[in-house]
Every structure is written in C-alpha cells, then in structure tokens.
Design a protein around this motif. Structure first.
Motif, PDB file in Angstrom:
ATOM      1  N   THR A   1       9.481  31.252   3.175  1.00 20.51           N
ATOM      2  CA  THR A   1      10.582  30.564   2.500  1.00 20.51           C
ATOM      3  C   THR A   1      10.033  29.710   1.368  1.00 20.51           C
ATOM      4  N   ARG A   2      10.908  29.347   0.441  1.00 22.27           N
ATOM      5  CA  ARG A   2      10.466  28.485  -0.656  1.00 22.27           C
ATOM      6  C   ARG A   2      10.089  27.115  -0.111  1.00 22.27           C
ATOM      7  N   TRP A   3       9.349  26.358  -0.891  1.00 19.31           N
ATOM      8  CA  TRP A   3       8.836  25.048  -0.487  1.00 19.31           C
ATOM      9  C   TRP A   3       9.970  24.115  -0.098  1.00 19.31           C
ATOM     10  N   GLN A   4       9.833  23.508   1.054  1.00 19.62           N
ATOM     11  CA  GLN A   4      10.722  22.448   1.515  1.00 19.62           C
ATOM     12  C   GLN A   4       9.838  21.389   2.137  1.00 19.62           C
ATOM     13  N   LYS A   5       9.796  20.246   1.503  1.00 17.07           N
ATOM     14  CA  LYS A   5       8.890  19.188   1.942  1.00 17.07           C
ATOM     15  C   LYS A   5       9.087  18.849   3.422  1.00 17.07           C
ATOM     16  N   SER A   6      10.333  18.844   3.877  1.00 19.54           N
ATOM     17  CA  SER A   6      10.593  18.496   5.276  1.00 19.54           C
ATOM     18  C   SER A   6       9.997  19.515   6.246  1.00 19.54           C
ATOM     19  N   HIS A   7       9.864  20.774   5.835  1.00 16.98           N
ATOM     20  CA  HIS A   7       9.280  21.798   6.707  1.00 16.98           C
ATOM     21  C   HIS A   7       7.773  21.938   6.522  1.00 16.98           C
ATOM     22  N   ALA A   8       7.234  21.364   5.458  1.00 16.10           N
ATOM     23  CA  ALA A   8       5.803  21.484   5.183  1.00 16.10           C
ATOM     24  C   ALA A   8       4.951  20.817   6.256  1.00 16.10           C
ATOM     25  N   HIS A   9       5.557  19.933   7.047  1.00 17.98           N
ATOM     26  CA  HIS A   9       4.832  19.220   8.101  1.00 17.98           C
ATOM     27  C   HIS A   9       4.862  19.954   9.442  1.00 17.98           C
ATOM     28  N   SER A  10       5.663  20.994   9.554  1.00 16.75           N
ATOM     29  CA  SER A  10       5.838  21.687  10.830  1.00 16.75           C
ATOM     30  C   SER A  10       4.541  22.352  11.297  1.00 16.75           C
ATOM     31  N   ALA A  11       4.346  22.355  12.589  1.00 18.85           N
ATOM     32  CA  ALA A  11       3.145  22.969  13.177  1.00 18.85           C
ATOM     33  C   ALA A  11       3.106  24.458  12.858  1.00 18.85           C
TER      34      ALA A  11
ATOM     35  N   MET B   1       0.842  -1.169   0.000  1.00 16.66           N
ATOM     36  CA  MET B   1       0.000   0.000   0.000  1.00 16.66           C
ATOM     37  C   MET B   1       0.894   1.241   0.000  1.00 16.66           C
ATOM     38  N   SER B   2       0.640   2.172  -0.906  1.00 17.14           N
ATOM     39  CA  SER B   2       1.464   3.371  -0.977  1.00 17.14           C
ATOM     40  C   SER B   2       0.787   4.522  -0.244  1.00 17.14           C
ATOM     41  N   TYR B   3       1.601   5.470   0.145  1.00 11.54           N
ATOM     42  CA  TYR B   3       1.140   6.638   0.881  1.00 11.54           C
ATOM     43  C   TYR B   3       1.342   7.860  -0.008  1.00 11.54           C
ATOM     44  N   THR B   4       0.313   8.649  -0.205  1.00  8.82           N
ATOM     45  CA  THR B   4       0.400   9.852  -1.018  1.00  8.82           C
ATOM     46  C   THR B   4       0.085  11.063  -0.155  1.00  8.82           C
ATOM     47  N   GLU B   5       1.001  12.024  -0.148  1.00  8.06           N
ATOM     48  CA  GLU B   5       0.778  13.266   0.578  1.00  8.06           C
ATOM     49  C   GLU B   5       0.106  14.261  -0.352  1.00  8.06           C
ATOM     50  N   SER B   6      -0.778  15.053   0.199  1.00  9.24           N
ATOM     51  CA  SER B   6      -1.360  16.130  -0.591  1.00  9.24           C
ATOM     52  C   SER B   6      -1.353  17.396   0.258  1.00  9.24           C
ATOM     53  N   TYR B   7      -1.154  18.510  -0.423  1.00  4.07           N
ATOM     54  CA  TYR B   7      -1.115  19.807   0.240  1.00  4.07           C
ATOM     55  C   TYR B   7      -2.107  20.725  -0.454  1.00  4.07           C
ATOM     56  N   THR B   8      -2.688  21.608   0.317  1.00  4.14           N
ATOM     57  CA  THR B   8      -3.649  22.567  -0.185  1.00  4.14           C
ATOM     58  C   THR B   8      -3.203  23.965   0.214  1.00  4.14           C
ATOM     59  N   CYS B   9      -3.322  24.914  -0.706  1.00  6.26           N
ATOM     60  CA  CYS B   9      -2.975  26.300  -0.412  1.00  6.26           C
ATOM     61  C   CYS B   9      -3.907  26.817   0.681  1.00  6.26           C
ATOM     62  N   ASP B  10      -3.333  27.389   1.726  1.00  7.97           N
ATOM     63  CA  ASP B  10      -4.117  27.897   2.847  1.00  7.97           C
ATOM     64  C   ASP B  10      -4.852  29.191   2.527  1.00  7.97           C
ATOM     65  N   VAL B  11      -4.607  29.770   1.355  1.00  3.83           N
ATOM     66  CA  VAL B  11      -5.304  30.992   0.971  1.00  3.83           C
ATOM     67  C   VAL B  11      -6.415  30.702  -0.030  1.00  3.83           C
TER      68      VAL B  11
ATOM     69  N   ALA C   1       4.995  29.640   4.944  1.00  3.88           N
ATOM     70  CA  ALA C   1       5.021  30.818   5.811  1.00  3.88           C
ATOM     71  C   ALA C   1       4.609  30.414   7.218  1.00  3.88           C
ATOM     72  N   TRP C   2       5.129  31.133   8.192  1.00  4.93           N
ATOM     73  CA  TRP C   2       4.748  30.892   9.584  1.00  4.93           C
ATOM     74  C   TRP C   2       5.020  32.151  10.396  1.00  4.93           C
ATOM     75  N   VAL C   3       4.372  32.250  11.543  1.00  3.69           N
ATOM     76  CA  VAL C   3       4.544  33.389  12.443  1.00  3.69           C
ATOM     77  C   VAL C   3       5.566  33.000  13.506  1.00  3.69           C
ATOM     78  N   ASP C   4       6.462  33.919  13.765  1.00  7.15           N
ATOM     79  CA  ASP C   4       7.514  33.719  14.754  1.00  7.15           C
ATOM     80  C   ASP C   4       7.517  34.939  15.675  1.00  7.15           C
ATOM     81  N   CYS C   5       8.550  35.085  16.464  1.00  2.73           N
ATOM     82  CA  CYS C   5       8.626  36.193  17.404  1.00  2.73           C
ATOM     83  C   CYS C   5       9.969  36.908  17.288  1.00  2.73           C
TER      84      CYS C   5
END
Length: 88
Positions: A45-55, A1-11, A25-29
C-alpha cells in the motif's frame, strides 16, 4: 526537546525525506478451508505514517524497491511451495 522519526528503505537503505513515492509492504495469510491450508501473501500500500510503525511492515522507497522485495518474496515462496502461514 523535539522528536524526529526517520525511516530507511528495507531494500536499498535509502533514507526517507519529506517527499517521495514511498510504500509499505507486509506478509499476511490467505486463509484456506482449513488452518493448515493457509497460503502466505504479500500486501502493498502507499505510505501511511500511522501504519509505518506496525510490526512486520517493510518500508520501500519506490516502485523499483517494491519490485525487488516482491521478486525476493516470490523466490522464497517458489523455493518452498508447501509453505503455509505461520500459526502462533
């Protein structure tokens, strides 16, 4: 069974395909001299799959949606000029 990730634009809700000019994009302090002086800031920042999962990360399909997100965020900051970073 394969796993497919999908992303949707938050805007705009567009679905991410293989290509495209996607961003994160994210909010920091921005820390002040004292904890209560910290100012919220937005980072992009530009798309980075590893960061796309960050809270708290927003997925953006391009410059137009990045600009829209920035405009919305700036309006929120303008509406509450005394807002400081959330402390946990």
């Amino acid at each position: 069974m394969s796993y497919t990730e999908s992303y949707t634009c938050d805007v705009c809700g567009d679905k991410k395909g293989e290509g495209g000019d996607w961003w994160l994009a994210w909010v920091d302090c921005f820390q002040g001299e004292n904890l209560e002086e910290g100012q919220p800031l937005i980072k992009l920042t530009r798309w980075q799959k590893s960061h796309a999962h960050s809270a708290g990360v927003k997925h953006l399909c391009g410059a137009r949606c990045a600009g829209t997100l920035m405009d919305r965020w700036m309006s929120e900051q303008y509406a509450d000029p005394d807002a400081h970073c959330q402390t946990v």
